[in-house]
Scaffold this motif. Sequence first.
Motif, PDB file in Angstrom:
ATOM      1  N   UNK A   5      46.346  47.056  38.811  1.00  0.00           N
ATOM      2  CA  UNK A   5      45.511  46.980  40.001  1.00  0.00           C
ATOM      3  C   UNK A   5      44.364  46.003  39.743  1.00  0.00           C
ATOM      4  N   UNK A   6      44.171  45.058  40.651  1.00  0.00           N
ATOM      5  CA  UNK A   6      43.134  44.036  40.490  1.00  0.00           C
ATOM      6  C   UNK A   6      41.752  44.680  40.441  1.00  0.00           C
ATOM      7  N   UNK A  87      34.450  29.755  33.492  1.00  0.00           N
ATOM      8  CA  UNK A  87      33.511  28.973  32.697  1.00  0.00           C
ATOM      9  C   UNK A  87      32.101  29.029  33.270  1.00  0.00           C
ATOM     10  N   UNK A  88      31.975  28.887  34.585  1.00  0.00           N
ATOM     11  CA  UNK A  88      30.656  28.788  35.191  1.00  0.00           C
ATOM     12  C   UNK A  88      30.154  30.076  35.843  1.00  0.00           C
ATOM     13  N   UNK A  89      31.036  30.978  36.208  1.00  0.00           N
ATOM     14  CA  UNK A  89      30.609  32.199  36.885  1.00  0.00           C
ATOM     15  C   UNK A  89      30.794  33.389  35.944  1.00  0.00           C
ATOM     16  N   UNK A  90      31.970  33.944  35.952  1.00  0.00           N
ATOM     17  CA  UNK A  90      32.302  35.046  35.051  1.00  0.00           C
ATOM     18  C   UNK A  90      33.813  35.073  34.867  1.00  0.00           C
ATOM     19  N   UNK A  91      34.278  35.381  33.676  1.00  0.00           N
ATOM     20  CA  UNK A  91      35.729  35.442  33.461  1.00  0.00           C
ATOM     21  C   UNK A  91      36.419  36.500  34.312  1.00  0.00           C
ATOM     22  N   UNK A  92      35.682  37.496  34.767  1.00  0.00           N
ATOM     23  CA  UNK A  92      36.292  38.589  35.522  1.00  0.00           C
ATOM     24  C   UNK A  92      36.877  38.093  36.844  1.00  0.00           C
ATOM     25  N   UNK A  98      44.109  35.747  38.502  1.00  0.00           N
ATOM     26  CA  UNK A  98      45.309  35.661  37.667  1.00  0.00           C
ATOM     27  C   UNK A  98      46.129  36.944  37.768  1.00  0.00           C
ATOM     28  N   UNK A  99      45.468  38.098  37.759  1.00  0.00           N
ATOM     29  CA  UNK A  99      46.205  39.360  37.855  1.00  0.00           C
ATOM     30  C   UNK A  99      46.886  39.489  39.207  1.00  0.00           C
TER      31      UNK A  99
END
Length: 110
Positions: A5-6, A87-92, A98-99
């Motif tokens: 679940x995203x 890179x500029x905001x958040x990897x989440x 991607x999920x």
Amino acid sequence: MKKREVLTVVLLGLFTCGIYSLYWFYTTAEDLNVEDDEEPLMNYILAILLGIVTCGIYLIYWDYKFYQKVDKVTGENNAIVNFLLGLFLTPIVGMAIAQNSINSHAKDED
């Protein structure tokens, strides 16, 4: 590929202060390598260690290759967007996109 679940991926990434994000990248990279072993991704633990040695430069490169691999397996074209958001905001945010792509691809295989 494992469907997740995203919202769960996002919330666990936030509430665990990024620890779940490390787990998610590791397990998803392993799943991607199983799906497409033509050019496998380096193990995420080793990538983190190389990232420490290179002051984070290698980890940035690995993230880009990871999102390219997601696009290759799912047939989508989000690698640049995911990479730049991470890179500029958040990897989440990149993880969530991607999920979602992985979930769409996993539905097609059922």
